[in-house]
Design a protein around this motif. Sequence first.
Motif, PDB file in Angstrom:
ATOM      1  N   PRO A 173       0.822  -1.204   0.000  1.00 52.95           N
ATOM      2  CA  PRO A 173       0.000   0.000   0.000  1.00 52.95           C
ATOM      3  C   PRO A 173       0.857   1.256   0.000  1.00 52.95           C
ATOM      4  N   SER A 174       0.238   2.366  -0.413  1.00 53.52           N
ATOM      5  CA  SER A 174       0.985   3.601  -0.567  1.00 53.52           C
ATOM      6  C   SER A 174       1.516   4.111   0.767  1.00 53.52           C
ATOM      7  N   SER A 175       0.794   3.888   1.850  1.00 53.49           N
ATOM      8  CA  SER A 175       1.223   4.364   3.158  1.00 53.49           C
ATOM      9  C   SER A 175       1.409   3.186   4.101  1.00 53.49           C
ATOM     10  N   GLU A 176       2.559   3.113   4.736  1.00 48.30           N
ATOM     11  CA  GLU A 176       2.816   2.052   5.696  1.00 48.30           C
ATOM     12  C   GLU A 176       2.147   2.401   7.025  1.00 48.30           C
ATOM     13  N   SER A 177       1.893   1.385   7.828  1.00 44.76           N
ATOM     14  CA  SER A 177       1.160   1.597   9.063  1.00 44.76           C
ATOM     15  C   SER A 177       1.729   0.700  10.146  1.00 44.76           C
ATOM     16  N   THR A 178       1.555   1.151  11.366  1.00 48.08           N
ATOM     17  CA  THR A 178       1.968   0.351  12.517  1.00 48.08           C
ATOM     18  C   THR A 178       0.871  -0.601  12.976  1.00 48.08           C
ATOM     19  N   GLU A 179      -0.299  -0.537  12.347  1.00 53.66           N
ATOM     20  CA  GLU A 179      -1.416  -1.422  12.667  1.00 53.66           C
ATOM     21  C   GLU A 179      -2.010  -1.985  11.386  1.00 53.66           C
ATOM     22  N   LEU A 180      -2.524  -3.192  11.474  1.00 53.11           N
ATOM     23  CA  LEU A 180      -3.182  -3.822  10.329  1.00 53.11           C
ATOM     24  C   LEU A 180      -4.614  -3.312  10.200  1.00 53.11           C
ATOM     25  N   PRO A 181      -5.160  -3.304   8.988  1.00 56.20           N
ATOM     26  CA  PRO A 181      -6.577  -2.967   8.835  1.00 56.20           C
ATOM     27  C   PRO A 181      -7.446  -4.070   9.422  1.00 56.20           C
ATOM     28  N   VAL A 182      -8.647  -3.718   9.823  1.00 55.93           N
ATOM     29  CA  VAL A 182      -9.546  -4.696  10.422  1.00 55.93           C
ATOM     30  C   VAL A 182      -9.981  -5.696   9.356  1.00 55.93           C
ATOM     31  N   ASP A 183     -10.000  -6.962   9.716  1.00 55.74           N
ATOM     32  CA  ASP A 183     -10.380  -8.043   8.810  1.00 55.74           C
ATOM     33  C   ASP A 183     -11.427  -8.893   9.527  1.00 55.74           C
ATOM     34  N   TRP A 184     -12.679  -8.842   9.029  1.00 56.83           N
ATOM     35  CA  TRP A 184     -13.791  -9.543   9.662  1.00 56.83           C
ATOM     36  C   TRP A 184     -13.994 -10.952   9.110  1.00 56.83           C
ATOM     37  N   SER A 577     -12.395  -8.309  -0.373  1.00 56.58           N
ATOM     38  CA  SER A 577     -11.190  -9.119  -0.211  1.00 56.58           C
ATOM     39  C   SER A 577     -10.821  -9.197   1.263  1.00 56.58           C
ATOM     40  N   SER A 578      -9.739  -9.878   1.551  1.00 57.94           N
ATOM     41  CA  SER A 578      -9.265 -10.058   2.924  1.00 57.94           C
ATOM     42  C   SER A 578      -7.747 -10.108   2.914  1.00 57.94           C
ATOM     43  N   LEU A 579      -7.169 -10.034   4.090  1.00 64.27           N
ATOM     44  CA  LEU A 579      -5.717 -10.082   4.196  1.00 64.27           C
ATOM     45  C   LEU A 579      -5.207 -11.457   3.775  1.00 64.27           C
ATOM     46  N   ARG A 580      -4.209 -11.474   2.902  1.00 69.17           N
ATOM     47  CA  ARG A 580      -3.613 -12.727   2.427  1.00 69.17           C
ATOM     48  C   ARG A 580      -2.165 -12.873   2.895  1.00 69.17           C
ATOM     49  N   LEU A 581      -1.400 -11.812   2.761  1.00 69.03           N
ATOM     50  CA  LEU A 581       0.011 -11.838   3.142  1.00 69.03           C
ATOM     51  C   LEU A 581       0.307 -10.618   3.992  1.00 69.03           C
ATOM     52  N   VAL A 582       1.086 -10.805   5.037  1.00 71.11           N
ATOM     53  CA  VAL A 582       1.446  -9.729   5.954  1.00 71.11           C
ATOM     54  C   VAL A 582       2.943  -9.812   6.206  1.00 71.11           C
ATOM     55  N   GLU A 583       3.589  -8.657   6.218  1.00 68.50           N
ATOM     56  CA  GLU A 583       5.024  -8.594   6.518  1.00 68.50           C
ATOM     57  C   GLU A 583       5.257  -7.453   7.504  1.00 68.50           C
ATOM     58  N   LEU A 584       5.926  -7.768   8.597  1.00 71.31           N
ATOM     59  CA  LEU A 584       6.278  -6.788   9.616  1.00 71.31           C
ATOM     60  C   LEU A 584       7.790  -6.612   9.618  1.00 71.31           C
ATOM     61  N   SER A 585       8.224  -5.402   9.390  1.00 76.09           N
ATOM     62  CA  SER A 585       9.651  -5.095   9.372  1.00 76.09           C
ATOM     63  C   SER A 585       9.877  -3.806  10.152  1.00 76.09           C
ATOM     64  N   PHE A 587       8.776  -3.040  13.026  1.00 80.05           N
ATOM     65  CA  PHE A 587       7.508  -2.678  13.651  1.00 80.05           C
ATOM     66  C   PHE A 587       6.571  -1.905  12.703  1.00 80.05           C
ATOM     67  N   VAL A 588       6.761  -2.060  11.407  1.00 83.32           N
ATOM     68  CA  VAL A 588       5.909  -1.424  10.400  1.00 83.32           C
ATOM     69  C   VAL A 588       5.324  -2.516   9.521  1.00 83.32           C
ATOM     70  N   TYR A 589       4.004  -2.462   9.309  1.00 84.69           N
ATOM     71  CA  TYR A 589       3.300  -3.498   8.557  1.00 84.69           C
ATOM     72  C   TYR A 589       3.219  -3.144   7.077  1.00 84.69           C
ATOM     73  N   ASN A 590       3.380  -4.161   6.243  1.00 84.14           N
ATOM     74  CA  ASN A 590       2.977  -4.148   4.839  1.00 84.14           C
ATOM     75  C   ASN A 590       2.080  -5.355   4.626  1.00 84.14           C
ATOM     76  N   TRP A 591       1.061  -5.202   3.816  1.00 83.17           N
ATOM     77  CA  TRP A 591       0.134  -6.316   3.641  1.00 83.17           C
ATOM     78  C   TRP A 591      -0.377  -6.355   2.203  1.00 83.17           C
ATOM     79  N   ARG A 592      -0.930  -7.489   1.862  1.00 83.61           N
ATOM     80  CA  ARG A 592      -1.545  -7.692   0.545  1.00 83.61           C
ATOM     81  C   ARG A 592      -2.857  -8.420   0.730  1.00 83.61           C
ATOM     82  N   SER A 593      -3.863  -7.959   0.024  1.00 90.15           N
ATOM     83  CA  SER A 593      -5.193  -8.561   0.133  1.00 90.15           C
ATOM     84  C   SER A 593      -5.607  -9.190  -1.184  1.00 90.15           C
TER      85      SER A 593
END
Length: 593
Positions: A173-184, A577-585, A587-593
């Motif tokens: 994603p364009s902006s990195e975050s210290t928290e993951l988006p909510v996934d229900w 969609s939903s979270l498929r892959l998550v990478e923490l480096s 203490f910063v999250y990158n994810w792919r849905s």
Amino acid sequence: MRVGGGAASGRGQRAREAPTGRPVGSSAPRVMALSVPGYSPSFRKPPETLRLRRKRVRSLEAAASPREQPEPAPRRAALAAGLLLRPFPAATGRGGGDPAAARRNPFARLDNRPPAAAEPPDGPPRGQQEAQDPCLDSNQENDLLWEEKFPERTAVAELLQTPQVSFSKSDIPSSESTELPVDWSIKTRLLFTSSQPFTWADHLKAQEEAQGIIQHCRATEVTLPQSIQDPKLSTELRCAFQQSLLYWLHPAFPWLPLFPRIGADRKMTGKISPWSNDETLQHILMSDWSVSFTSLYNLLKTKLCPYFYVCTYQFTILFRAAGLAGNDVITALMSPTTRGIREAMKNEGIEFSLPLIKENGYQKKKTSGTSLGNGEEQVISDDDEDESFSWLEEIGVQDKIKKPDILSIKLRKEKHEVQMDHRPESVVLVKGMNTLTLLNFLINSKSLIASSGPQAGLPPTLLSPVAFRGATMQMLKARSVNVKTQAVSGYKDQFSLEITGPIMPHSLHSVTMLLKSSQNGSFSAGLYTHEPTAVFNICLPVNKILDKETLQEELGNCGLHPKTLDQLSQIPTLGKSSLRLVELSDFVYNWRS
């Protein structure tokens, strides 16, 4: 020609035999064919067959290396001018040239191009290309069955193939975050990989296991430091990990897999189900289930339970308390649905909406005629068909042309409504007091339980993060695996942690918070989603967003960690969609849905 019975005449006669093996001008084979049953005049002896094959091989070798012939003068002039010409026919004619470049069947492929001899160096390996193919062939289906039987081996194989999750520029994603988006959505499997071991998660002591259960039942808030130097010696970490793996389930039968329920007939085939042909037992199970379902709804209504799932063999329902996902009332999302279920809900007076479908028709379309996302087929609205037949009266032929009957008009209007059945677009939203009507509808509905098959007579599965009446405490399965992966300087250790079971949103957030501290802010994860629940991440119309103080005051006793509760109160942004892959480096999250 002299015919004799001597040896010399016999040798001459064999020398004058034709290639088919019978003498020229002799009628003996025809007599033998009539007298000897099963005799074939075209029969060749094995030595003769081998001799023909040797000649054929020699002819192919001779044709594969023809003598160089001079090229015509016009061709030499064109090549000198720098023009790109096809190979000279003398080198690639019939029977010559590379056997791989021989003429091929023009009907084999539409583009009529020969298959590539080798893969380009910059392309992905064949294994990755097959993994990207969404369609499963028979071999891949066998691999899936193998994975179900031997999960340990598949986990090690996955680690050897993908030592660490990598992302392309388009996935991050364009902006990195210290928290993951909510996934229900409900996850069925989590696979974490890290350069640091997960041995601290194995073989909990009896005291640590008991402490984790007590912390879960009492909803004890555990706060860990940002980084733990020695996780194996941290009793607080191990108890918190035990606490995050617990959930509540109804009904509970140890020999039956009660999640997932959609498409679970194959796993339940052959299992013992004494209620399938016993109506009395079915009535008892359904009565007990109704009590548990009502208890869960009452907890939700009083904000003592944040959410829960109802999993049937046809659809899944997510009930959320007021204040979560940007809604100030109780909401219920049901997916997938069919026209029959929606009609039955209408007949019961349940008011609902289709969030992914516009109100003015059954289609989600734009005036420009663009198609729906994710490869969905374009559907055109039936506004023109809804018009009356007044134009027939204007031209004065209303009596001469037969008008379609009311049933035909209704079927045409409902055509597109039926087309979206069993698809994410069929998700239904129920809000407010209509959720109580939905509760009564589900309890009294006969279509809630399968009437035949392995799931016949089995009530739906109730999943909740907190205890309720008739619930059974269950624990997600967790195990760590250590493997050696190839590196530039040799082999390095690759550590993994696998968690399986019905992983609900609060468990996913709790586990990621713990691993952030134990793995020093660096890990990768693959998330496997129960696909019918991915649509629960759609963004609903927001009525009122509660601030953190109000949210903690109203839902502070729901049994969730304050940080987890704060995340679940966010507006969903993942869509269908939903979270498929998550990478923490770091203490910063990158994810792919």
